[in-house]
Design a protein around this motif. Structure first.
Motif, PDB file in Angstrom:
ATOM      1  N   THR A 184      23.667   8.728   3.416  1.00 37.03           N
ATOM      2  CA  THR A 184      24.871   9.458   3.006  1.00 37.03           C
ATOM      3  C   THR A 184      25.119   9.283   1.513  1.00 37.03           C
ATOM      4  N   HIS A 185      24.789   8.089   0.994  1.00 33.88           N
ATOM      5  CA  HIS A 185      24.946   7.805  -0.435  1.00 33.88           C
ATOM      6  C   HIS A 185      23.652   7.148  -0.951  1.00 33.88           C
ATOM      7  N   PRO A 186      22.531   7.858  -0.911  1.00 33.33           N
ATOM      8  CA  PRO A 186      21.238   7.234  -1.210  1.00 33.33           C
ATOM      9  C   PRO A 186      21.081   6.741  -2.640  1.00 33.33           C
ATOM     10  N   ILE A 187      21.599   7.484  -3.603  1.00 39.51           N
ATOM     11  CA  ILE A 187      21.428   7.081  -5.005  1.00 39.51           C
ATOM     12  C   ILE A 187      22.186   5.773  -5.265  1.00 39.51           C
ATOM     13  N   TYR A 188      23.397   5.690  -4.723  1.00 37.75           N
ATOM     14  CA  TYR A 188      24.190   4.472  -4.894  1.00 37.75           C
ATOM     15  C   TYR A 188      23.487   3.284  -4.222  1.00 37.75           C
ATOM     16  N   ILE A 195      11.844  -1.088  -2.160  1.00 36.40           N
ATOM     17  CA  ILE A 195      12.318  -0.085  -3.120  1.00 36.40           C
ATOM     18  C   ILE A 195      11.375   1.112  -3.118  1.00 36.40           C
ATOM     19  N   ASN A 196      10.072   0.835  -3.097  1.00 33.85           N
ATOM     20  CA  ASN A 196       9.070   1.896  -3.081  1.00 33.85           C
ATOM     21  C   ASN A 196       9.227   2.785  -1.846  1.00 33.85           C
ATOM     22  N   ILE A 197       9.452   2.167  -0.688  1.00 32.59           N
ATOM     23  CA  ILE A 197       9.610   2.923   0.561  1.00 32.59           C
ATOM     24  C   ILE A 197      10.893   3.739   0.545  1.00 32.59           C
ATOM     25  N   PHE A 198      11.997   3.123   0.139  1.00 29.94           N
ATOM     26  CA  PHE A 198      13.272   3.847   0.097  1.00 29.94           C
ATOM     27  C   PHE A 198      13.222   5.012  -0.899  1.00 29.94           C
ATOM     28  N   GLU A 199      12.525   4.807  -1.992  1.00 34.21           N
ATOM     29  CA  GLU A 199      12.376   5.860  -2.994  1.00 34.21           C
ATOM     30  C   GLU A 199      11.748   7.105  -2.364  1.00 34.21           C
TER      31      GLU A 199
END
Length: 438
Positions: A418-422, A238-242
């Motif tokens: 393409t839909h990062p927040i989701y 999660i930290n990396i994707f953030e």
């Protein structure tokens, strides 16, 4: 030794020799010499800025360090030797970037470089001590929590913390970092004092009821302490994707590929983690300071991370910081300090949490005073070039460790961003599901 082995050995020697030359030339370009020493007045100023000027500790090596560092110069040679060894032996992507930076004349001398070296010296000292001495980790945590309270960041009250954080920094990335790291530090603090057993759920409930941890921390710790095998890996993902989402949205799309590969490799190849008594010091580092802080061995988390993953993480994060953040003199040290850049791979992730937690506090202290040190004017150009270099190493990691070809990585990466927040919502909500699956 057959011909093939001889060729590989010769290649490594040649590569190492070239890396040594590049590191030496890069240090010269930055005005860094092995005979450099700390300056007591500068060190006092840094301790004030990092809110360590009034820090009281019972840990003798650090008490001695804090007393002496403001009175007499100290040699930076052991630290620089360790950093040099780490760069040459473990980080080819950084060497490649330094070679390009020398060609482009990007590396410049300056007072901020000298100051950053001395910040690195302090950060290494405090971080290494926290990782090797449990009582000192608790002292440092307590000290910085009191400093956070002075900023109005009362972690026991989630609403006030988010509100005050947003009011001060107006940056979701910073607010998220503030909220996400504390539970992991609490986990280190609690779990380190136990045997092989996990923290009990009744104990967590008692801590929450007594208002010693907030509800968010309780929920995160619950996941870290239940029977799920990899919640800590999920927090790192999660930290990396953030960070990856942040840099992708700001145009650093090539470096975001590395973020995607790092996170996906953790999913496919989660490293095993366990707390055990041991020394947590840089690789092949004879600095006598490490002997002083490891006389009594305490437990620290051992995470069997792969060195190629560690190397990609560091070079990715350095490029991320360069492109997206200011105050490089504060933030580069958390990745270039010996216990990180020259870490044994099984030490890296644990030390990384501690150094990041310290650095975020230092960043907040400076930010709260309205201070900001801007990076070089062409830092975006530099970060884009660094991201291109990192991309090659990301594809290599995906191919060698995940058996995933370049095109498939690109397809999956584009689908995610393409839909990062989701996608991030799915990751975070998945963390809290009892099934422990994403």
């Amino acid at each position: 030794m057959n011909t093939s082995q001889l060729h590989n050995t010769t290649h490594k020697i040649n590569t190492s020799s070239k890396a040594k030359i590049i590191v030496k030339e890069a240090m010269n370009a930055l005005g860094i010499q092995k005979n450099m020493q700390t300056d007591p007045l500068t060190m006092q100023s840094i301790l004030n800025e990092l809110n360590l000027h009034d820090f009281k500790t019972t840990f003798t090596p650090i008490k001695k360090f804090l007393n002496e560092v403001v009175k007499k110069p100290m040699s930076l040679k052991p630290m620089l030797n360790s950093i040099e060894h780490g760069l040459i032996s473990k980080h080819p992507a950084i060497i490649e970037f330094l070679e390009l930076a020398l060609e482009k004349n990007w590396l410049k001398k300056g007072e901020c470089v000298k100051k950053s070296l001395q910040i690195t010296f302090i950060l290494e000292t405090i971080t290494a001590a926290m990782c090797n001495n449990h009582a000192f980790l608790i002292e440092t945590e307590n000290h910085y929590r009191s400093k956070e309270l002075e900023l109005g960041l009362d972690k026991k009250n989630i609403y006030k913390t988010v509100k005050n954080s947003w009011g001060k920094f107006h940056d979701l990335f910073k607010v998220a970092k503030i909220m996400a790291l504390d539970p992991i530090m609490i986990y280190f603090r609690l779990q380190r004092g136990l045997g092989d057993s996990l923290i009990s759920i009744p104990e967590l409930k008692k801590l929450h009821k007594e208002n010693k941890i907030n509800y968010f921390e309780y929920k995160l710790l619950y996941k870290l302490c239940d029977k799920c095998s990899d919640p800590a890996n999920k927090l790192v993902r999660i930290n990396i994707f953030e960070a990856g989402i942040t840099e992708y949205k700001r145009g650093f799309k090539m470096n975001a590929i590395s973020a995607y590969v790092l996170a996906e490799d953790l999913k496919q190849n989660p490293p095993y983690a366990i707390f055990k008594k041991r020394s947590v010091i840089p690789d092949k580092d004879p600095n006598p300071f490490y002997g002083e802080i490891t006389k009594k061995k305490d437990k620290f988390i051992n995470i069997d991370a792969d060195q190629d993953w560690v190397s990609l993480y560091i070079t990715w994060n350095l490029a991320f910081i360069l492109g997206n953040l200011n105050n490089l003199d504060l933030l580069f040290p958390k990745l270039l300090m010996p216990s990180i850049i020259n870490a044994k791979s099984n030490n890296f992730l644990g030390v990384r949490v501690v150094s990041l937690w310290l650095s975020i506090n230092h960043f907040l202290f400076r930010d709260s005073e309205g201070k900001k040190l801007f990076g070089p004017k062409n830092k975006k150009e530099m970060a884009q070039a660094w991201g291109e270099i990192n991309k090659k190493y990301a594809f290599d990691l995906a191919k060698n460790k995940m058996a995933t070809p370049k095109q498939k990585i690109l397809d999956e990466y584009r689908s995610f961003f393409t839909h990062p927040i989701y996608k991030m919502f799915l990751l975070v909500s998945g963390f809290f599901k009892r099934t422990c699956r994403f």
